[in-house]
Design a protein around this motif. Structure first.
Motif, PDB file in Angstrom:
ATOM      1  N   GLU A 192      13.178   2.305  -8.491  1.00 16.35           N
ATOM      2  CA  GLU A 192      13.412   3.153  -7.235  1.00 16.35           C
ATOM      3  C   GLU A 192      12.906   2.463  -6.019  1.00 16.35           C
ATOM      4  OE1 GLU A 192      11.731   7.010  -7.712  1.00 16.35           O
ATOM      5  OE2 GLU A 192      12.984   7.702  -9.419  1.00 16.35           O
ATOM      6  N   TYR A 193      11.806   1.662  -6.278  1.00 15.07           N
ATOM      7  CA  TYR A 193      11.377   1.010  -4.975  1.00 15.07           C
ATOM      8  C   TYR A 193      12.153  -0.125  -4.358  1.00 15.07           C
ATOM      9  CZ  TYR A 193       9.252  -2.190  -8.135  1.00 15.07           C
ATOM     10  OH  TYR A 193       8.845  -3.171  -9.197  1.00 15.07           O
ATOM     11  N   LEU A 194      13.052  -0.538  -5.190  1.00 18.91           N
ATOM     12  CA  LEU A 194      14.106  -1.753  -4.829  1.00 18.91           C
ATOM     13  C   LEU A 194      15.417  -1.209  -4.264  1.00 18.91           C
ATOM     14  CD1 LEU A 194      13.318  -4.520  -7.723  1.00 18.91           C
ATOM     15  CD2 LEU A 194      12.271  -4.415  -5.325  1.00 18.91           C
ATOM     16  N   SER A 195      16.073  -2.120  -3.487  1.00 23.80           N
ATOM     17  CA  SER A 195      17.359  -1.537  -3.055  1.00 23.80           C
ATOM     18  C   SER A 195      18.331  -2.881  -3.643  1.00 23.80           C
ATOM     19  CB  SER A 195      17.488  -1.602  -1.451  1.00 23.80           C
ATOM     20  OG  SER A 195      16.468  -0.578  -1.043  1.00 23.80           O
ATOM     21  N   LEU A 196      19.425  -2.477  -3.837  1.00 22.37           N
ATOM     22  CA  LEU A 196      20.394  -3.309  -4.349  1.00 22.37           C
ATOM     23  C   LEU A 196      21.141  -4.208  -3.305  1.00 22.37           C
ATOM     24  CD1 LEU A 196      22.199  -4.157  -6.885  1.00 22.37           C
ATOM     25  CD2 LEU A 196      23.695  -2.026  -6.350  1.00 22.37           C
ATOM     26  N   TYR A 197      21.324  -5.515  -3.735  1.00 23.95           N
ATOM     27  CA  TYR A 197      22.176  -6.143  -3.022  1.00 23.95           C
ATOM     28  C   TYR A 197      23.204  -7.019  -3.726  1.00 23.95           C
ATOM     29  CZ  TYR A 197      19.793 -10.323  -4.883  1.00 23.95           C
ATOM     30  OH  TYR A 197      19.239 -11.282  -5.943  1.00 23.95           O
ATOM     31  N   LEU A 351       2.978  -4.968  -6.260  1.00 17.56           N
ATOM     32  CA  LEU A 351       2.823  -4.467  -7.357  1.00 17.56           C
ATOM     33  C   LEU A 351       2.087  -5.473  -8.466  1.00 17.56           C
ATOM     34  CD1 LEU A 351       3.214  -2.593  -9.869  1.00 17.56           C
ATOM     35  CD2 LEU A 351       5.637  -3.793 -10.370  1.00 17.56           C
ATOM     36  N   HIS A 352       2.564  -6.691  -8.530  1.00 18.66           N
ATOM     37  CA  HIS A 352       1.716  -7.669  -9.071  1.00 18.66           C
ATOM     38  C   HIS A 352       0.458  -8.177  -8.573  1.00 18.66           C
ATOM     39  CE1 HIS A 352       5.804  -8.324 -10.780  1.00 18.66           C
ATOM     40  NE2 HIS A 352       5.179  -8.233 -11.834  1.00 18.66           N
ATOM     41  N   LYS A 353       0.102  -7.903  -7.176  1.00 22.86           N
ATOM     42  CA  LYS A 353      -1.046  -8.185  -6.578  1.00 22.86           C
ATOM     43  C   LYS A 353      -1.986  -7.018  -6.716  1.00 22.86           C
ATOM     44  CE  LYS A 353      -3.979 -10.707  -3.979  1.00 22.86           C
ATOM     45  NZ  LYS A 353      -4.568 -11.956  -4.120  1.00 22.86           N
ATOM     46  N   PHE A 354      -1.612  -5.813  -6.308  1.00 24.37           N
ATOM     47  CA  PHE A 354      -2.344  -4.567  -6.420  1.00 24.37           C
ATOM     48  C   PHE A 354      -1.843  -3.599  -7.532  1.00 24.37           C
ATOM     49  CE2 PHE A 354      -2.358  -6.439  -2.085  1.00 24.37           C
ATOM     50  CZ  PHE A 354      -3.992  -7.004  -1.837  1.00 24.37           C
ATOM     51  N   PRO A 355      -1.849  -3.874  -8.644  1.00 27.52           N
ATOM     52  CA  PRO A 355      -1.189  -2.977  -9.582  1.00 27.52           C
ATOM     53  C   PRO A 355      -1.861  -1.513  -9.547  1.00 27.52           C
ATOM     54  CG  PRO A 355      -2.524  -4.503 -10.800  1.00 27.52           C
ATOM     55  CD  PRO A 355      -2.452  -5.022  -9.327  1.00 27.52           C
ATOM     56  N   GLY A 356      -3.125  -1.408  -9.211  1.00 29.10           N
ATOM     57  CA  GLY A 356      -3.886  -0.018  -9.174  1.00 29.10           C
ATOM     58  C   GLY A 356      -3.584   0.748  -7.926  1.00 29.10           C
ATOM     59  N   LEU A 357      -3.525   0.074  -6.792  1.00 24.06           N
ATOM     60  CA  LEU A 357      -3.276   0.587  -5.559  1.00 24.06           C
ATOM     61  C   LEU A 357      -1.870   0.892  -5.455  1.00 24.06           C
ATOM     62  CD1 LEU A 357      -5.209  -1.470  -2.786  1.00 24.06           C
ATOM     63  CD2 LEU A 357      -5.326   1.110  -3.256  1.00 24.06           C
ATOM     64  N   TRP A 358      -0.913   0.047  -6.280  1.00 31.65           N
ATOM     65  CA  TRP A 358       0.522   0.233  -6.062  1.00 31.65           C
ATOM     66  C   TRP A 358       0.721   1.757  -6.708  1.00 31.65           C
ATOM     67  CZ3 TRP A 358       4.796  -1.087  -4.072  1.00 31.65           C
ATOM     68  CH2 TRP A 358       6.112  -0.765  -4.824  1.00 31.65           C
ATOM     69  N   GLU A 359       0.265   2.026  -7.703  1.00 29.68           N
ATOM     70  CA  GLU A 359       0.529   3.217  -8.788  1.00 29.68           C
ATOM     71  C   GLU A 359      -0.039   4.358  -7.916  1.00 29.68           C
ATOM     72  OE1 GLU A 359      -0.308   4.948 -12.997  1.00 29.68           O
ATOM     73  OE2 GLU A 359      -0.830   2.814 -12.778  1.00 29.68           O
ATOM     74  N   LYS A 364       4.507   5.646  -4.018  1.00 27.45           N
ATOM     75  CA  LYS A 364       5.049   6.996  -4.021  1.00 27.45           C
ATOM     76  C   LYS A 364       5.785   7.159  -2.523  1.00 27.45           C
ATOM     77  CE  LYS A 364       0.995   9.061  -6.347  1.00 27.45           C
ATOM     78  NZ  LYS A 364      -0.274   9.576  -5.921  1.00 27.45           N
ATOM     79  N   ASN A 365       5.247   6.247  -1.592  1.00 24.54           N
ATOM     80  CA  ASN A 365       6.042   6.247  -0.327  1.00 24.54           C
ATOM     81  C   ASN A 365       6.551   4.861   0.040  1.00 24.54           C
ATOM     82  OD1 ASN A 365       6.883   7.585   1.841  1.00 24.54           O
ATOM     83  ND2 ASN A 365       4.891   7.376   3.001  1.00 24.54           N
ATOM     84  N   TRP A 366       6.949   3.920  -0.747  1.00 26.69           N
ATOM     85  CA  TRP A 366       7.095   2.655  -0.230  1.00 26.69           C
ATOM     86  C   TRP A 366       8.020   2.421   0.595  1.00 26.69           C
ATOM     87  CZ3 TRP A 366       4.964  -1.637  -0.212  1.00 26.69           C
ATOM     88  CH2 TRP A 366       5.568  -2.639  -0.172  1.00 26.69           C
ATOM     89  N   ARG A 367       9.060   3.059   0.539  1.00 25.67           N
ATOM     90  CA  ARG A 367      10.142   2.973   1.629  1.00 25.67           C
ATOM     91  C   ARG A 367       9.647   2.992   3.292  1.00 25.67           C
ATOM     92  NH1 ARG A 367      15.908   5.542   1.152  1.00 25.67           N
ATOM     93  NH2 ARG A 367      16.082   4.594   3.030  1.00 25.67           N
ATOM     94  N   GLU A 368       8.680   4.202   3.501  1.00 22.66           N
ATOM     95  CA  GLU A 368       7.752   4.024   4.539  1.00 22.66           C
ATOM     96  C   GLU A 368       6.869   3.158   4.880  1.00 22.66           C
ATOM     97  OE1 GLU A 368       8.418   6.093   7.268  1.00 22.66           O
ATOM     98  OE2 GLU A 368      10.171   6.981   6.238  1.00 22.66           O
ATOM     99  N   ILE A 369       6.262   2.719   4.086  1.00 21.45           N
ATOM    100  CA  ILE A 369       5.103   1.712   4.140  1.00 21.45           C
ATOM    101  C   ILE A 369       5.692   0.318   4.199  1.00 21.45           C
ATOM    102  CG2 ILE A 369       3.359   0.549   2.813  1.00 21.45           C
ATOM    103  CD1 ILE A 369       2.933   3.100   1.185  1.00 21.45           C
ATOM    104  N   PHE A 370       6.927  -0.263   3.460  1.00 23.27           N
ATOM    105  CA  PHE A 370       7.477  -1.196   3.525  1.00 23.27           C
ATOM    106  C   PHE A 370       7.899  -1.587   5.130  1.00 23.27           C
ATOM    107  CE2 PHE A 370      11.951  -3.207   3.696  1.00 23.27           C
ATOM    108  CZ  PHE A 370      11.511  -4.304   3.261  1.00 23.27           C
ATOM    109  N   SER A 371       8.545  -0.318   5.709  1.00 16.21           N
ATOM    110  CA  SER A 371       9.165  -0.657   7.045  1.00 16.21           C
ATOM    111  C   SER A 371       8.095  -0.666   8.105  1.00 16.21           C
ATOM    112  CB  SER A 371       9.612   0.848   7.623  1.00 16.21           C
ATOM    113  OG  SER A 371       8.555   1.805   7.685  1.00 16.21           O
ATOM    114  N   LYS A 372       6.701  -0.682   7.533  1.00 17.49           N
ATOM    115  CA  LYS A 372       5.610  -0.841   8.559  1.00 17.49           C
ATOM    116  C   LYS A 372       4.719  -2.123   8.197  1.00 17.49           C
ATOM    117  CE  LYS A 372       5.068   3.819  10.336  1.00 17.49           C
ATOM    118  NZ  LYS A 372       6.088   4.309   9.373  1.00 17.49           N
TER     119      LYS A 372
END
Length: 399
Positions: A192-197, A351-359, A364-372
């Motif tokens: 869900e957190y990845l977008s297709l290309y 995800l691989h750097k911060f597995p705990g924080l990622w989960e 949960k809100n990766w699209r908004e976080i990613f944009s910033k």
């Protein structure tokens, strides 16, 4: 005892009848190889009434006449429509003298309208069919239907799949696209957190045929990437930006960088190796990602008369190449963040750097976080050597 034997015989009869019934399957006998049409490329398009259209190019090689005659290639374009992909594939059986076999399928072309509609419904049949290999290559067609590419890209001496095979073999020399196979598409759409290309192609005329019949066909050109929101086409990365995505995906193998000398002359650098590291870190509670590119290049051409092989001039070329790559990467990141679509895999690095924080926080809100996210790009370039001639042509006359 006689009663027991009767029961046993009755049970065996019932089991035998069930097994016999189960063996009555559609493929009651083997199919001769001469009755099979091996399909290597298929175009998929959206057509009215919600139907799916398949376009295939058949391949047949006729042997010579036995007196030194050369082999002759023959190809036919065949169409089929259905409400589902499976129905479209099976409908070929209604008018083709040979049964299409998709076990040798190598290329799927998806028309632009089908990509806008959502590619899942058009690819589902191929992901499930046991004949189809999951490592086949997928392309999105720009400005045309996929059927047009199959039809117009086919010529009597060049099948459409020969042209696509050439793109697959030689794309590394430009790094303007990379291969995306059916398995990778399935993985990204399930994440869900990845977008297709998906890489794009288009029809173009760049080859002149000496054949008087004019049967040379159209050429097929690489045309950057299409990116998706879910399974629906959301936009394009133009050819000039495509290499920036490949740097971020760590898939640049070669390419051409044109830079200027201090006096305005042109120097062409050939990329010979590249390595990308993506390093997420937290600063003052905010997520940052450091993108580090290591690149090596050689001088392939000099359109200048001055001697550039001193520390000052080489440093000038090196700085220009670093800025050029940095600008390409920045454009890709800015577009991705404006669309809130992570199509270059920043989420995987987090995800691989911060597995705990990622989960707990990011997923949960990766699209908004990613944009910033604050992306910091560092490019370190090294010019290794020139090729056969070191001194610029004409330098001695100027001296």
């Amino acid at each position: 005892m006689r009663y027991a034997k009767t029961v046993i015989l009755l049970c065996l009869a019932i089991i035998g009848s069930v097994v016999a019934t189960g063996c009555n399957i559609a493929y009651s006998s083997g199919t001769q190889i001469k009755d099979i049409e091996f399909i290597r490329a298929v175009g998929i398009d959206k057509v009215p009434e919600g139907k799916i259209k398949f376009t295939i190019a058949t391949q047949r090689i006729m042997s010579g006449d036995g007196r030194g005659g050369s082999e002759q290639k023959l190809s036919e374009i065949v169409y089929s429509e259905g409400r589902t992909g499976f129905e479209s594939a099976r409908n070929f059986w209604g008018y083709s003298e040979k049964r299409p076999f998709f076990g040798h399928l190598e290329y799927i072309l998806i028309g632009e309208e089908a990509a806008k509609d959502g590619i899942l419904k058009y690819l589902d049949f191929f992901t499930r069919d046991p004949e189809v290999r999951l490592n086949l290559n997928v392309f999105v067609v720009r400005d045309n239907e996929a059927g047009d590419v199959v039809r117009l890209g086919n010529a009597k001496d060049k099948f459409v799949f020969d042209r696509l095979e050439g793109l697959r073999k030689h794309y590394w020399g430009l790094s303007m696209i990379n291969q995306v196979d059916l398995m990778e598409i399935m993985y990204i759409l399930d994440t869900e957190y990845l977008s297709l290309y998906i890489p794009c192609v288009r029809l173009i005329k760049k080859t002149e045929s000496t054949d008087q019949s004019g049967g040379g066909g159209m050429d097929i050109e690489l045309q950057g990437f299409a990116f998706f929101e879910g399974d629906k086409l959301a936009g394009h990365l133009e050819r000039e930006m495509a290499r920036g995505l490949n740097f971020l995906k760590n898939k640049v193998r070669s390419g051409v960088l044109n830079v200027r000398t201090k006096n305005g002359g042109m120097v062409a650098l050939e990329i010979v190796s590249s390595d990308r590291r993506m390093k997420p870190y937290l600063k003052d509670g905010k997520l940052h990602i450091a993108v580090e590119i290591e690149m090596n290049s050689n001088i392939a051409e000099i359109q200048a008369s001055e001697d550039i092989f001193d520390e000052e001039n080489l440093q000038y070329l090196k700085t220009q190449s670093e800025q050029l790559i940095k600008d390409e990467i920045r454009k890709v990141i800015d577009l991705a963040q404006s669309k809130k679509l992570d199509y270059f895999g920043a989420g995987d690095a987090v995800l691989h750097k911060f597995p705990g924080l990622w989960e707990d926080v990011f997923e949960k809100n990766w699209r908004e976080i990613f944009s910033k996210v604050d992306f910091e790009i560092t490019v370190r370039s090294r010019i290794n050597r020139t090729y056969d001639i070191k001194q610029p042509i004409g330098a001695k006359e100027i001296e």
